[in-house]
Design an enzyme around this catalytic site. Structure first.
Site: not given
Ligand code: DQA
Length: 145
Positions: A11-12, A19, A24, A75, A78, A99, A101-103, A108, A112
């Site tokens: 999502p997102n 965003r 990101y 990825n 959330a 797995e 994660h960009i961040s 954080r 998370r």
């Molecule tokens: C994320 C990190 C997650 O905590 C967050 O909810 C995202 C992006 C990342 O790519 O850093 O939507 O997966």
């Protein structure tokens, strides 16, 4: 043996580039797809690339990967921190799972720091920006070569 790597986004992530770019970055989902395809082709693989805001769609693609996928780069956004269902789905898949994660999620908020997906993943890449996807694809190629 399948030569298709599934790259799945939660999502997102459709808003990538728009965003919170300070977190990101400025690349879009299309940019990331192009990077993944280029890396996969270097190793003789193809990419199936998807993004959804719906948990069930991610689960359906993981099920599809059971038949057609050499490995999964995921990825989950959330859903990483909440989804036992995605964890269960990944446990039905026999190949490698990376797995991404960009961040750097560990830098954080505390919520998370926990990942259901990490309980299944063979590798976890966080905080490398969108380049993390390229590392994930290269890792799958190395693991199934
Ligand atoms: C994320 C990190 C997650 O905590 C967050 O909810 C995202 C992006 C990342 O790519 O850093 O939507 O997966």
């Amino acid at each position: 043996m399948s030569k298709t790597i599934f790259v799945l986004n939660g999502p997102n992530l459709n808003l990538l580039g728009k965003r919170q770019p300070e977190i990101y970055g400025h690349e879009t989902m299309d940019d990331v797809k192009a990077m993944c395809v280029a890396e996969a082709h270097k190793h003789g693989f193809d990419i199936r690339y998807h993004q959804s805001n719906r948990e069930y769609e991610l689960i359906d693609w993981i099920h599809e990967a059971r038949e057609k996928g050499a490995g999964i780069v995921i990825n989950p956004g959330a859903f990483t921190h909440t989804s036992v269902a995605i964890f269960d789905a990944l446990n039905t898949f026999d190949g490698p799972v990376i797995e991404v994660h960009i961040s750097n999620v560990h830098k954080r908020e505390a919520f998370r720091h926990h990942s259901y997906v990490s309980l299944r993943a063979d590798g976890v890449i966080a905080g490398c920006g969108t380049q993390g996807y390229v590392f994930g694809v290269a890792r799958i190629a190395a693991l199934v070569a």
